[in-house]
Design a protein around this motif. Structure first.
Motif, PDB file in Angstrom:
ATOM      1  N   PHE A 148      15.642   5.701   2.669  1.00  0.00           N
ATOM      2  CA  PHE A 148      14.960   5.399   1.297  1.00  0.00           C
ATOM      3  C   PHE A 148      13.821   6.064   1.340  1.00  0.00           C
ATOM      4  N   ARG A 149      13.227   6.404   0.214  1.00  0.00           N
ATOM      5  CA  ARG A 149      12.070   6.947  -0.177  1.00  0.00           C
ATOM      6  C   ARG A 149      11.364   6.232  -1.206  1.00  0.00           C
ATOM      7  N   MET A 150      10.160   6.489  -1.744  1.00  0.00           N
ATOM      8  CA  MET A 150       9.479   5.891  -2.925  1.00  0.00           C
ATOM      9  C   MET A 150       8.746   6.967  -3.645  1.00  0.00           C
ATOM     10  N   LEU A 151       9.209   6.763  -4.894  1.00  0.00           N
ATOM     11  CA  LEU A 151       9.038   7.832  -5.762  1.00  0.00           C
ATOM     12  C   LEU A 151       7.245   7.952  -5.868  1.00  0.00           C
ATOM     13  N   GLU A 152       6.692   7.037  -5.765  1.00  0.00           N
ATOM     14  CA  GLU A 152       5.109   7.003  -5.863  1.00  0.00           C
ATOM     15  C   GLU A 152       4.648   7.594  -4.569  1.00  0.00           C
ATOM     16  N   LYS A 173       1.508  -2.902  -8.022  1.00  0.00           N
ATOM     17  CA  LYS A 173       2.465  -1.932  -9.198  1.00  0.00           C
ATOM     18  C   LYS A 173       3.690  -1.877  -8.787  1.00  0.00           C
ATOM     19  N   THR A 174       4.447  -1.346  -9.972  1.00  0.00           N
ATOM     20  CA  THR A 174       5.715  -1.138  -9.873  1.00  0.00           C
ATOM     21  C   THR A 174       6.071  -0.099  -8.918  1.00  0.00           C
ATOM     22  N   ARG A 175       6.995  -0.265  -8.011  1.00  0.00           N
ATOM     23  CA  ARG A 175       7.422   1.047  -7.109  1.00  0.00           C
ATOM     24  C   ARG A 175       8.875   1.312  -7.501  1.00  0.00           C
ATOM     25  N   ASN A 187       0.907  -1.171   0.030  1.00  0.00           N
ATOM     26  CA  ASN A 187       0.035  -0.104  -0.011  1.00  0.00           C
ATOM     27  C   ASN A 187       0.902   1.122  -0.022  1.00  0.00           C
ATOM     28  N   GLU A 188       1.847   1.241  -0.950  1.00  0.00           N
ATOM     29  CA  GLU A 188       2.978   2.326  -0.881  1.00  0.00           C
ATOM     30  C   GLU A 188       3.556   2.782   0.489  1.00  0.00           C
ATOM     31  N   LEU A 189       3.492   1.749   1.309  1.00  0.00           N
ATOM     32  CA  LEU A 189       4.431   2.006   2.449  1.00  0.00           C
ATOM     33  C   LEU A 189       5.471   0.943   2.695  1.00  0.00           C
ATOM     34  N   PHE A 190       6.598   1.195   3.425  1.00  0.00           N
ATOM     35  CA  PHE A 190       7.467   0.084   3.870  1.00  0.00           C
ATOM     36  C   PHE A 190       7.182  -0.350   5.132  1.00  0.00           C
ATOM     37  N   VAL A 232      17.498   7.429  -7.733  1.00  0.00           N
ATOM     38  CA  VAL A 232      16.888   5.860  -8.161  1.00  0.00           C
ATOM     39  C   VAL A 232      17.933   4.671  -7.915  1.00  0.00           C
ATOM     40  N   VAL A 233      17.427   3.985  -7.116  1.00  0.00           N
ATOM     41  CA  VAL A 233      18.426   2.600  -6.970  1.00  0.00           C
ATOM     42  C   VAL A 233      17.549   1.388  -7.297  1.00  0.00           C
TER      43      VAL A 233
END
Length: 112
Positions: free
Chosen positions: A96-100, A62-64, A38-41, A72-73
């Motif tokens: 780390f962060r998520m682009l989305e 979805k791709t994250r 759900n777009e969270l770590f 971007v790593v």
């Protein structure tokens, strides 16, 4: 590695999770798993010893895209894994962060 078993004349397929083969003479390296859901770590922060590995697994559908220090790593398709290897890294905190979802943050403190 992945093991996949496909049966003749059947759409039924069995597939293993990602795994690694380590020879008996190799030192065991501790691995910590982090799920993207759900777009969270999850978990979103913890500490590991130098030499450990952290597997970031995309459990979303979805791709994250994962960034560290603004670069971007990895772009992780569903069920893909990025391994953050702390061998040779400084004993500091990495973020780390998520682009989305820029609010999603993963903080890993590497300790000696």
């Amino acid at each position: 590695y992945i093991i996949k078993v496909v049966f003749d004349n059947s759409a039924f397929i069995i597939e293993s999770a990602h795994f690694e083969i380590i020879s008996s003479g190799t030192e065991t390296i501790l691995t910590r798993n982090v799920l993207i859901k759900n777009e969270l770590f999850s978990p979103s922060f913890f500490s590991v010893k130098q030499g450990s590995r952290v597997a970031i697994i995309n459990d979303d559908n979805k791709t994250r895209t994962i960034k560290m220090a603004g670069a971007v790593v990895a772009a992780l398709a569903p069920q893909d894994t990025y391994v953050f290897d702390t061998a040779g890294l400084a004993a500091i905190t990495y973020e780390f962060r998520m682009l989305e979802n820029q609010l999603a943050k993963l903080t890993i403190t590497v300790e000696k």
